[in-house]
Design a protein around this motif. Structure first.
Motif, PDB file in Angstrom:
ATOM      1  N   LYS A 190      36.077  43.483  45.212  1.00 18.17           N
ATOM      2  CA  LYS A 190      35.992  43.757  43.764  1.00 18.17           C
ATOM      3  C   LYS A 190      37.076  44.152  42.880  1.00 18.17           C
ATOM      4  CE  LYS A 190      30.875  43.706  44.034  1.00 18.17           C
ATOM      5  NZ  LYS A 190      29.472  44.359  44.159  1.00 18.17           N
ATOM      6  N   ASP A 191      37.292  43.088  41.968  1.00 15.42           N
ATOM      7  CA  ASP A 191      38.890  42.895  41.945  1.00 15.42           C
ATOM      8  C   ASP A 191      39.038  43.785  40.563  1.00 15.42           C
ATOM      9  OD1 ASP A 191      37.483  41.843  39.004  1.00 15.42           O
ATOM     10  OD2 ASP A 191      37.931  40.001  39.251  1.00 15.42           O
ATOM     11  N   ASN A 194      40.131  46.881  43.120  1.00 18.25           N
ATOM     12  CA  ASN A 194      41.195  46.264  43.567  1.00 18.25           C
ATOM     13  C   ASN A 194      42.193  45.799  43.300  1.00 18.25           C
ATOM     14  OD1 ASN A 194      42.973  44.942  46.414  1.00 18.25           O
ATOM     15  ND2 ASN A 194      41.175  44.062  47.380  1.00 18.25           N
ATOM     16  N   HIS A 195      43.449  46.104  43.168  1.00 15.57           N
ATOM     17  CA  HIS A 195      43.988  45.604  42.594  1.00 15.57           C
ATOM     18  C   HIS A 195      45.723  45.130  43.158  1.00 15.57           C
ATOM     19  CE1 HIS A 195      42.679  47.543  38.770  1.00 15.57           C
ATOM     20  NE2 HIS A 195      42.031  47.187  39.285  1.00 15.57           N
ATOM     21  N   GLY A 201      44.598  41.626  48.794  1.00 14.97           N
ATOM     22  CA  GLY A 201      44.601  41.809  47.665  1.00 14.97           C
ATOM     23  C   GLY A 201      44.760  40.288  47.085  1.00 14.97           C
ATOM     24  N   GLY A 202      44.066  40.081  45.343  1.00 17.91           N
ATOM     25  CA  GLY A 202      44.207  38.838  44.652  1.00 17.91           C
ATOM     26  C   GLY A 202      43.361  38.125  45.083  1.00 17.91           C
ATOM     27  N   SER A 203      43.718  37.465  45.969  1.00 21.39           N
ATOM     28  CA  SER A 203      42.987  36.133  45.881  1.00 21.39           C
ATOM     29  C   SER A 203      41.286  36.213  46.866  1.00 21.39           C
ATOM     30  CB  SER A 203      43.012  35.367  46.723  1.00 21.39           C
ATOM     31  OG  SER A 203      42.997  35.764  48.233  1.00 21.39           O
ATOM     32  N   ILE A 204      39.818  35.726  46.493  1.00 23.90           N
ATOM     33  CA  ILE A 204      39.272  36.014  46.481  1.00 23.90           C
ATOM     34  C   ILE A 204      38.991  36.679  48.493  1.00 23.90           C
ATOM     35  CG2 ILE A 204      36.897  34.831  47.741  1.00 23.90           C
ATOM     36  CD1 ILE A 204      36.483  34.139  44.292  1.00 23.90           C
ATOM     37  N   ARG A 207      40.305  39.402  49.239  1.00 24.47           N
ATOM     38  CA  ARG A 207      39.620  41.022  49.054  1.00 24.47           C
ATOM     39  C   ARG A 207      38.561  40.545  50.062  1.00 24.47           C
ATOM     40  NH1 ARG A 207      37.662  39.903  43.500  1.00 24.47           N
ATOM     41  NH2 ARG A 207      38.995  37.832  43.457  1.00 24.47           N
ATOM     42  N   ASP A 242      32.859  43.297  39.534  1.00 24.08           N
ATOM     43  CA  ASP A 242      33.722  42.293  39.261  1.00 24.08           C
ATOM     44  C   ASP A 242      34.064  41.298  37.978  1.00 24.08           C
ATOM     45  OD1 ASP A 242      35.862  40.818  41.426  1.00 24.08           O
ATOM     46  OD2 ASP A 242      34.744  39.206  40.880  1.00 24.08           O
ATOM     47  N   SER A 243      35.091  40.137  38.040  1.00 19.33           N
ATOM     48  CA  SER A 243      34.795  39.799  36.998  1.00 19.33           C
ATOM     49  C   SER A 243      33.981  38.072  37.069  1.00 19.33           C
ATOM     50  CB  SER A 243      36.417  39.789  36.280  1.00 19.33           C
ATOM     51  OG  SER A 243      37.585  38.766  37.273  1.00 19.33           O
ATOM     52  N   LEU A 248      32.779  34.782  44.587  1.00 22.42           N
ATOM     53  CA  LEU A 248      33.439  36.188  45.612  1.00 22.42           C
ATOM     54  C   LEU A 248      32.242  35.745  46.505  1.00 22.42           C
ATOM     55  CD1 LEU A 248      34.894  38.379  46.782  1.00 22.42           C
ATOM     56  CD2 LEU A 248      33.378  39.612  44.728  1.00 22.42           C
TER      57      LEU A 248
END
Length: 370
Positions: A190-191, A194-195, A201-204, A207, A242-243, A248
């Motif tokens: 989840k964004d 996870n930065h 990190g970043g793309s689905i 992640r 998650d946004s 995802l």
């Protein structure tokens, strides 16, 4: 004569014949042996009492000391712990049940008091959770985590594989990977947590990478149809979000389907809360996955019967009702009243509120004596 609802009929899970389609969900009870975190005689009795479930998924078991976030939760990383679990699996099998182990790394949901050498908990990114962890001081806030270094990630995957090997030694019927409720794998998914700016990190795709590496490592030890995973697409448990969760989890489940996993165990809605806290299309996950779909979260008897009859789920998991109703399957079958649970005894302690809840048979015997 009316046929018994499908919920109470046998089910074939990856060649494993389950007596019914009711699953006992993983339930943290914090009663492992202090000092070793091994399962003990009290835990043997607890699981034996509940072996009428079609499938038991054990309480979450940490894959390493680093993976622990609550006092006296059982481990799955030493041979002593495997021997303790063997007593549990033998008892469940002797009672006619089936049991998978749930493998767990809590990530940032931990405290320095529980970590090796008093170190900081680890996470995808160094973001402290607004949550609670269980220590010798009772429930306290988690410690500030540190971000995992890229070089440490293969070690995490190796810890999962080692735990999966010990689970085999312990006599489990399969393995459930804990990818839900804001613990380490979910923190990577989840964004909100996870930065990272690297391959995790970043793309689905990035992640989900760690979870899929864990699945692939365990699939070298267990047949893929004896591996399940727990997911919670929109649960805010342990301060996670998650946004855009739909794409995802659509992606992740397609990847799990390609690996021919035995099941996905989906917490629909907020863990122990509203089932409609955020919009999400669970039917899309069901459609994308050819293995079994285990639905979880706040199911009544009627909801569970309907979910299985309509094909919305193959099996339904019950959590807290199993705490106070060791014979939950029989109670649901008869539509009998359920025992109320004593919340004060959920975490830690002894037999009280753990192995002393009465069954219908016990109640009937008591009545016949009067």
């Amino acid at each position: 004569m009316q046929a018994e609802p499908k919920l109470f009929q046998p089910y074939d899970l990856g060649g494993l014949r389950l007596a019914n389609r009711i699953v006992m969900a993983p339930l943290t009870r914090a009663r492992a042996t202090a000092g070793t975190d091994a399962a003990n005689a009290l835990m043997v009795e607890y699981y034996r009492q509940r072996a009428s479930a079609g499938l038991i998924v054990s309480e979450a078991s940490q894959i390493s000391r680093q993976g622990q976030g609550y006092l006296q939760t059982p481990g799955a990383y030493t041979e002593e712990q495997a021997r303790g679990w063997r007593l549990v699996t033998d008892a469940v099998h002797a009672a006619g049940g089936k049991i998978f182990i749930q493998l767990w790394h809590v990530g940032r949901i931990s405290h320095v008091d529980l970590q090796p050498g008093g170190g900081a908990p680890v996470a995808p990114s160094a973001i402290t959770a607004k949550s609670r962890v269980f220590t010798t001081e009772g429930f306290v806030e988690p410690s500030q985590p540190r971000a995992l270094d890229l070089s440490e990630i293969p070690g995490i995957v190796a810890d999962y594989a080692h735990a999966a090997e010990l689970a085999k030694m312990a006599g489990f019927d399969g393995v459930e990977i804990h990818g839900a409720n804001g613990y380490l794998l979910d923190q990577f998914h989840k964004d909100g947590t996870n930065h990272r700016a690297d391959a995790y990190g970043g793309s689905i795709e990035n992640r989900c990478r760690l979870t899929l590496e864990v699945v692939d490592a365990i699939a070298k030890i267990w047949p893929s149809n004896r591996i399940g995973i727990r997911l919670s697409p929109v649960s805010p448990a342990n301060d996670i979000s998650d946004s855009d969760p739909q794409p995802l989890f659509d992606y992740l489940v397609r990847q799990l389907d390609a690996r021919q996993l035995g099941y996905i165990h989906v917490i629909e809605g907020a863990t122990q809360g509203a089932r409609d806290n955020l919009p999400f299309d669970y039917a899309a996950l069901r459609k994308a996955f050819r293995g079994a779909y285990i639905a979880n979260n706040g199911f009544s008897r009627d909801m569970a019967v309907e979910a299985v009859e309509t094909g919305a789920a193959d099996l339904v998991a019950f959590g807290r009702p199993f705490i106070s109703n060791p014979d939950l399957v029989e109670r649901l079958r008869r539509g009998a009243e359920l025992n109320a649970a004593d919340v004060k005894t959920f975490y830690g302690g002894g037999a009280e509120g753990y192995t002393d809840y009465p069954t219908l048979a016990l109640n009937a015997a008591a009545v016949s004596l009067h």
